[in-house]
Design a protein around this motif. Structure first.
Motif, PDB file in Angstrom:
ATOM      1  N   GLY A  74       0.551  -1.144  -0.139  1.00  0.00           N
ATOM      2  CA  GLY A  74       0.060   0.053   0.046  1.00  0.00           C
ATOM      3  C   GLY A  74       0.827   1.276   0.134  1.00  0.00           C
ATOM      4  N   ILE A  75       0.232   2.305  -0.572  1.00  0.00           N
ATOM      5  CA  ILE A  75       0.949   3.812  -0.552  1.00  0.00           C
ATOM      6  C   ILE A  75       0.039   4.469   0.596  1.00  0.00           C
ATOM      7  CG2 ILE A  75       1.506   5.687  -1.791  1.00  0.00           C
ATOM      8  CD1 ILE A  75       1.728   3.826  -4.139  1.00  0.00           C
ATOM      9  N   SER A  80       5.234  10.329  -1.169  1.00  0.00           N
ATOM     10  CA  SER A  80       6.221  10.255  -2.282  1.00  0.00           C
ATOM     11  C   SER A  80       6.586   9.093  -2.498  1.00  0.00           C
ATOM     12  CB  SER A  80       7.332  11.080  -2.569  1.00  0.00           C
ATOM     13  OG  SER A  80       8.121  11.194  -1.447  1.00  0.00           O
ATOM     14  N   VAL A  81       6.734   8.494  -3.804  1.00  0.00           N
ATOM     15  CA  VAL A  81       7.045   7.156  -4.311  1.00  0.00           C
ATOM     16  C   VAL A  81       8.179   7.298  -5.319  1.00  0.00           C
ATOM     17  CG1 VAL A  81       6.604   5.102  -5.296  1.00  0.00           C
ATOM     18  CG2 VAL A  81       4.697   6.297  -4.166  1.00  0.00           C
ATOM     19  N   ASN A  87      14.564  -0.846  -5.311  1.00  0.00           N
ATOM     20  CA  ASN A  87      13.673  -0.898  -4.227  1.00  0.00           C
ATOM     21  C   ASN A  87      12.990   0.331  -4.302  1.00  0.00           C
ATOM     22  OD1 ASN A  87      14.650  -3.697  -3.042  1.00  0.00           O
ATOM     23  ND2 ASN A  87      16.383  -2.417  -2.985  1.00  0.00           N
ATOM     24  N   PRO A  88      11.582   0.204  -3.836  1.00  0.00           N
ATOM     25  CA  PRO A  88      10.757   1.313  -3.677  1.00  0.00           C
ATOM     26  C   PRO A  88      11.016   2.032  -2.469  1.00  0.00           C
ATOM     27  CG  PRO A  88       9.470  -0.432  -3.116  1.00  0.00           C
ATOM     28  CD  PRO A  88      10.883  -1.034  -3.838  1.00  0.00           C
ATOM     29  N   LEU A  89      10.845   3.562  -2.395  1.00  0.00           N
ATOM     30  CA  LEU A  89      11.021   4.142  -1.354  1.00  0.00           C
ATOM     31  C   LEU A  89       9.829   5.018  -1.269  1.00  0.00           C
ATOM     32  CD1 LEU A  89      12.617   5.161   1.341  1.00  0.00           C
ATOM     33  CD2 LEU A  89      13.828   6.874  -0.266  1.00  0.00           C
ATOM     34  N   PHE A  90       9.022   5.034   0.059  1.00  0.00           N
ATOM     35  CA  PHE A  90       7.765   5.885   0.254  1.00  0.00           C
ATOM     36  C   PHE A  90       8.357   6.756   1.384  1.00  0.00           C
ATOM     37  CE2 PHE A  90       7.032   1.634  -1.274  1.00  0.00           C
ATOM     38  CZ  PHE A  90       6.130   1.727  -2.353  1.00  0.00           C
ATOM     39  N   GLN A  91       8.004   8.191   1.191  1.00  0.00           N
ATOM     40  CA  GLN A  91       8.191   9.054   2.305  1.00  0.00           C
ATOM     41  C   GLN A  91       7.486  10.054   2.490  1.00  0.00           C
ATOM     42  OE1 GLN A  91      12.550  10.677   1.882  1.00  0.00           O
ATOM     43  NE2 GLN A  91      12.300   9.723  -0.014  1.00  0.00           N
ATOM     44  N   ALA A  92       7.189  10.482   3.834  1.00  0.00           N
ATOM     45  CA  ALA A  92       6.030  11.474   4.043  1.00  0.00           C
ATOM     46  C   ALA A  92       6.993  12.787   3.719  1.00  0.00           C
ATOM     47  CB  ALA A  92       5.938  11.628   5.646  1.00  0.00           C
ATOM     48  N   ALA A  93       5.805  13.952   3.411  1.00  0.00           N
ATOM     49  CA  ALA A  93       6.501  15.104   2.881  1.00  0.00           C
ATOM     50  C   ALA A  93       7.389  15.719   4.002  1.00  0.00           C
ATOM     51  CB  ALA A  93       5.274  16.037   2.511  1.00  0.00           C
ATOM     52  N   ASP A  94       7.228  15.554   5.122  1.00  0.00           N
ATOM     53  CA  ASP A  94       8.045  16.161   6.131  1.00  0.00           C
ATOM     54  C   ASP A  94       9.096  15.536   6.638  1.00  0.00           C
ATOM     55  OD1 ASP A  94       6.835  14.326   7.640  1.00  0.00           O
ATOM     56  OD2 ASP A  94       5.773  15.687   9.166  1.00  0.00           O
ATOM     57  N   GLY A  95       9.279  14.233   6.169  1.00  0.00           N
ATOM     58  CA  GLY A  95      10.547  13.538   6.136  1.00  0.00           C
ATOM     59  C   GLY A  95      10.653  12.713   7.619  1.00  0.00           C
ATOM     60  N   LEU A  97       8.661  10.020   8.425  1.00  0.00           N
ATOM     61  CA  LEU A  97       8.379   8.652   8.174  1.00  0.00           C
ATOM     62  C   LEU A  97       8.556   8.097   6.840  1.00  0.00           C
ATOM     63  CD1 LEU A  97       5.849   6.522  10.206  1.00  0.00           C
ATOM     64  CD2 LEU A  97       6.196   6.302   7.779  1.00  0.00           C
ATOM     65  N   ALA A  98       9.171   7.206   6.673  1.00  0.00           N
ATOM     66  CA  ALA A  98       9.628   6.546   5.379  1.00  0.00           C
ATOM     67  C   ALA A  98       9.608   5.138   5.534  1.00  0.00           C
ATOM     68  CB  ALA A  98      10.750   6.863   4.899  1.00  0.00           C
ATOM     69  N   TYR A  99       9.137   4.452   4.485  1.00  0.00           N
ATOM     70  CA  TYR A  99       9.142   2.879   4.391  1.00  0.00           C
ATOM     71  C   TYR A  99       9.602   2.245   3.035  1.00  0.00           C
ATOM     72  CZ  TYR A  99       4.408   3.197   2.360  1.00  0.00           C
ATOM     73  OH  TYR A  99       3.264   3.329   1.513  1.00  0.00           O
ATOM     74  N   THR A 100      10.073   1.156   3.098  1.00  0.00           N
ATOM     75  CA  THR A 100      10.397   0.396   1.962  1.00  0.00           C
ATOM     76  C   THR A 100      10.118  -1.075   1.890  1.00  0.00           C
ATOM     77  OG1 THR A 100      12.227   0.127   0.219  1.00  0.00           O
ATOM     78  CG2 THR A 100      12.839   0.067   2.629  1.00  0.00           C
ATOM     79  N   VAL A 101      10.303  -1.926   1.038  1.00  0.00           N
ATOM     80  CA  VAL A 101      10.127  -3.332   0.685  1.00  0.00           C
ATOM     81  C   VAL A 101      11.342  -3.809   0.326  1.00  0.00           C
ATOM     82  CG1 VAL A 101       8.901  -5.416   0.181  1.00  0.00           C
ATOM     83  CG2 VAL A 101       7.668  -3.183   0.802  1.00  0.00           C
ATOM     84  N   ALA A 102      12.157  -4.696   0.822  1.00  0.00           N
ATOM     85  CA  ALA A 102      13.095  -5.638  -0.013  1.00  0.00           C
ATOM     86  C   ALA A 102      13.058  -6.969   0.144  1.00  0.00           C
ATOM     87  CB  ALA A 102      14.451  -5.069   0.945  1.00  0.00           C
ATOM     88  N   VAL A 103      13.486  -7.520  -0.978  1.00  0.00           N
ATOM     89  CA  VAL A 103      13.436  -9.151  -0.918  1.00  0.00           C
ATOM     90  C   VAL A 103      14.832  -9.717  -1.035  1.00  0.00           C
ATOM     91  CG1 VAL A 103      12.859 -11.097  -2.369  1.00  0.00           C
ATOM     92  CG2 VAL A 103      11.729  -8.662  -2.670  1.00  0.00           C
TER      93      VAL A 103
END
Length: 203
Positions: A74-75, A80-81, A87-95, A97-103
Motif C-alpha cells: 500500500g501507499i 512520495s514514491v 527498491n521502492p521508497l515511500f516518504q512523508a512530505a515532512d520526512g 516517516l519513510a518505508y520500503t520493501v526489500a526481498v
C-alpha cells in the motif's frame, strides 16, 4: 551485499534531506494560556496534563506493484514514491516517516524466525547504527522486528531513528517491509507497520 549496503545508505541520505525541515520546526515553545482579560491564566495545581495523542496516520489510499511482479504494498496518502537501488521508497512530505520493501534470500537457520531475522540483519545491517531488537511472531506467519539506528549529517551529532520490520517468508525468499521514523514520526511507527503489513501481497 555491497549493493544493498549502498542502497540503504542512499536511502538514509535521502531521508536526511527531509529531516532538515523538521529540525527547523522543532523546539518552538508553546503559547501561554491567556485569560479573557489578557492576563496569563493560572494553571490547575496537582493535575497531570492530559497525555499527548499520537498524530493520526494518513489512510492507505493506493497500491504499489513491484515492476518485477514480486509483491504489492500500500501507499500511504500523500507519500512520495521513488526508487533506490531497485527498491521502492515511500516518504512523508515532512520526512518524519519513510518505508520500503526489500526481498532477500532465506538462508538455513535453527528456526524460520531466526532465518528471517538474519535476512533482515544482512539486508539492513550495514546501515548507520542499525541494531535489531525485540522480535514478535505474527499470527498467520511472519515476524515483527523492532530496530534502532541513527542519521548522520556533516559535523552535527547523529540523530536517533527507530522503526519496525515486518518479515514474511515466501518459498526461498523473505520479504522485508521496513518502516523508519525520526523522533517526530516515532508515535506513528506501530500504526504504520500494522496498516502496511496488511497490504503486503506476495503472489
Amino acid at each position: 551485499m555491497g549493493q544493498t549496503m549502498r542502497w540503504f545508505r542512499v536511502w538514509l541520505l535521502g531521508a536526511i534531506a527531509l529531516v532538515v525541515s523538521l529540525l527547523l520546526t522543532q523546539g518552538i515553545p508553546g503559547k501561554a494560556a491567556v485569560g479573557s482579560g489578557g492576563a496569563i491564566a493560572p494553571l490547575a495545581q496537582g493535575n497531570a496534563p492530559p497525555p499527548a495523542l499520537a498524530p493520526a496516520l494518513p489512510m492507505v489510499s493506493g497500491s504499489f506493484e513491484d515492476p518485477q511482479g514480486r509483491f504489492q504494498v500500500g501507499i500511504i496518502d500523500g507519500y512520495s514514491v521513488s526508487s533506490v537501488g531497485g527498491n521502492p521508497l515511500f516518504q512523508a512530505a515532512d520526512g518524519s516517516l519513510a518505508y520500503t520493501v526489500a526481498v532477500a534470500p532465506l538462508l538455513a537457520a535453527s528456526t524460520p524466525e531466526a532465518a528471517m531475522v538474519a535476512a533482515a540483519e544482512r539486508t539492513f545491517g550495514d546501515g548507520e547504527g542499525f541494531v535489531a531488537g525485540d522480535v514478535q511472531p505474527i499470527p498467520g506467519g511472519g515476524i515483527r522486528v523492532n530496530w534502532t539506528g541513527r542519521l548522520s549529517q556533516g559535523a552535527a551529532p547523529p540523530q536517533p531513528i527507530t522503526g519496525k520490520i515486518f518479515a514474511r517468508q515466501h518459498g526461498a525468499e523473505v520479504f522485508l517491509l521496513l518502516v523508519a521514523a525520526t523522533s517526530a514520526g516515532e508515535a506513528q511507527v506501530s500504526d504504520a507497520i500494522i496498516a502496511l503489513g496488511s497490504t503486503l501481497i506476495v503472489p
